[in-house]
Design a protein around this motif. Structure first.
Motif: not given
Length: 536
Positions: A503-526
């Motif tokens: 839930a935190h990942l989705v909310r954070k990355c949806c507010q990021a300027e560049t969503r793709g890199p955020c989803f890849r980086e935070e997704g790897f941690k998850l």
């Protein structure tokens, strides 16, 4: 107190479609209704409803063409010869309707009825009913059953229709005598059969007749329905259904203890078992209008089994003499289940409580898809939101009645495609004890989950950024369900850690300027945390 539980049964015979037409009731209905021109005034409307429900893809003009033909035939039903009956005429009406569809190949194909048209008349109607779309455009498999579905539910319930009707009417009209209530219960049972046949016109006529009978006998049935009986059809029936239970009569001169302390109990049980048990059900129901129907049926089942065991013994009174305590324990345990359920909801809060239900029922029925489990538990959570804030008495009744409908939907799902042996046992073994049975289910030890990697369990989709909160919560709970399937013995903290990070990942990355890199980086941690939970 409003009788919500009574509505759940009267809906059985209000506007619906089961097995055999009862001539005497329908003929009586016709005599009464002809005198009020009810058929003449409402026939076109009733027929239009029936046709529109079957032919949902047809235009208004197409529906009215069929209606005109049927109404022309139905007009003949108002001038029956002495040797004819409404049941025969209404059967003919339905036959013509089905023939009209089947003779029009385009219409049959359009509404997916072609297969039914190759079947003879008796089985054809059943086929049409099974294929009729009950809720156009709404596909949630665990929705609360509509009136037509209750006809199918009836077949799965081992408690007889008469017993359930007897309880409902006794709670509604506790001052009526046993014989009066028993007669009314049989009339309702017969009308239920008529409505389930699928003939809307005959169903509405019979329903009107029943309401007229009730209003003509107010003095012996209920003091609460007088304002309803001055209303015109169809408002009269709706008003009666929603009226309050009648006042509880003074029954001190007729102690219920005669069913557990009288030395002649076994003689009565042996000589006229059904009559004796129905009388017990009647007497217990009118003394306990505050109890939900499933709870009263549990008491009835326990009493029935007790006598079945005790009356075989040398000293049966010593055995069934403990019956009063046993019956009280049934009610007490049922109350405790509901109280614990609502206490847990209060402790966790609405959202976390739904999450807990997802975990519990994924363990009980892991064979269901994550989507099915989320929808099923959504109905349970919604029932809790509705029922738990009520007073203790209303909370108890509300939860029992809601669970009856929701678990009935789950059992129909099991009947269509078996889930597991434990679910099958709860669905098939005892209608009265279905809720306690499901409450007591734990982990299905026979289930072996197909191995899934974390990238199969967790779906990162940028589309989630456009999702409404409810859709997002559904995705989170599907993740939770899939995790439980993989690791059913995982702790609550382990599961919560992954879903909260999601839930935190989705909310954070949806507010990021560049969503793709955020989803890849935070997704790897998850993924790393998820893989540790899955043991790989």
């Amino acid at each position: 107190m409003k009788t919500i539980r009574f509505i759940s049964f009267l809906v059985f015979f209000s506007y619906i479609q089961c097995q055999t037409l009862q001539r005497s009731l329908l003929d009586a209905a016709l005599q009464h209704i002809n005198s009020q021109n009810y058929l003449e005034e409402n026939l076109r409307h009733i027929t239009s409803i029936m046709v529109a429900q079957f032919l949902q893809k047809s235009t208004y003009e197409e529906v009215q063409t069929v209606v005109k033909e049927l109404v022309g035939l139905a007009e003949k039903c108002k001038v029956l010869k002495s040797h004819e009956s409404l049941s025969e005429c209404s059967h003919q009406l339905m036959t013509v309707f089905l023939e009209h569809i089947c003779n029009n190949q385009g219409m049959a194909d359009k509404h997916l009825f072609s297969e039914c048209c190759s079947i003879n008349n008796t089985a054809r109607l059943k086929c049409f009913l099974l294929n009729k779309k009950d809720d156009a455009g709404y596909n949630d498999i665990f929705q609360i059953p509509n009136p037509e579905q209750t006809c199918e539910m009836d077949k799965e319930n081992q408690v007889s229709m008469k017993e359930r009707v007897l309880v409902l009417l006794t709670k509604k009209q506790p001052k009526a005598s046993f014989s009066e209530i028993a007669k009314l219960a049989m009339d309702v049972k017969n009308l239920h059969q008529i409505c389930c046949e699928g003939n809307t016109a005959a169903c509405v006529l019979g329903r009107s007749q029943l309401m007229n009978y009730i209003c003509s006998n107010q003095s012996i049935l209920s003091s609460k329905i007088a304002p309803c009986c001055v209303l015109p059809e169809p408002f009269r029936g709706e008003c009666i259904i929603n009226s309050e239970n009648d006042d509880k009569p003074d029954l001190s001169c007729l102690p219920i203890s005669r069913f557990t302390e009288d030395q002649f109990v076994c003689q009565q049980f042996t000589d006229k078992q059904d009559d004796f048990l129905h009388e017990f059900l009647y007497e217990y129901s009118r003394r306990h209008p505050e109890l939900a129907v499933p709870v009263i049926l549990r008491v009835d089942t326990v009493y029935r089994n007790l006598l079945g065991k005790c009356c075989k013994l040398e000293n049966p009174l010593e055995c069934y003499g403990h019956g009063k305590e046993m019956l009280q324990r049934v009610v007490r345990e049922s109350r405790e289940h509901v109280k614990n359920h609502c206490d847990l909801r209060e402790e966790l809060g609405e959202s976390d409580f739904h999450d807990r239900l997802v975990v519990l029922y994924t363990k009980k029925a892991p064979q269901l898809s994550a989507q099915e489990l989320v929808m099923f538990t959504k109905n349970l959570a919604a029932a809790s939101t509705k029922c738990c804030p009520l007073s203790d008495e209303q909370q108890f009744v509300c939860m029992e009645d809601s669970a009856k409908l929701i678990l009935g939907a789950l059992c129909r799902r099991h009947e269509a495609e078996p889930i597991n042996a434990a679910v099958g046992h709860c669905c098939d073994n005892s209608y009265a004890f279905r809720k306690p049975c499901f409450d007591d289910l734990t982990v299905d030890g026979t289930y072996v989950s197909p191995h899934s990697s974390c990238d199969q369990v967790i779906g990162f989709k940028e589309e989630l950024c456009k999702a409404q909160e409810e859709e997002f919560q559904t995705e989170k709970r599907k993740l939770l369900s899939n995790l439980v399937k993989q690791v059913p013995l995982a702790t609550e903290m382990q599961l919560q850690s992954v879903t909260e990070d999601f839930a935190h990942l989705v909310r954070k990355c949806c507010q990021a300027e560049t969503r793709g890199p955020c989803f890849r980086e935070e997704g790897f941690k998850l993924m790393v945390k998820c893989q540790a939970l899955l043991g790989g």
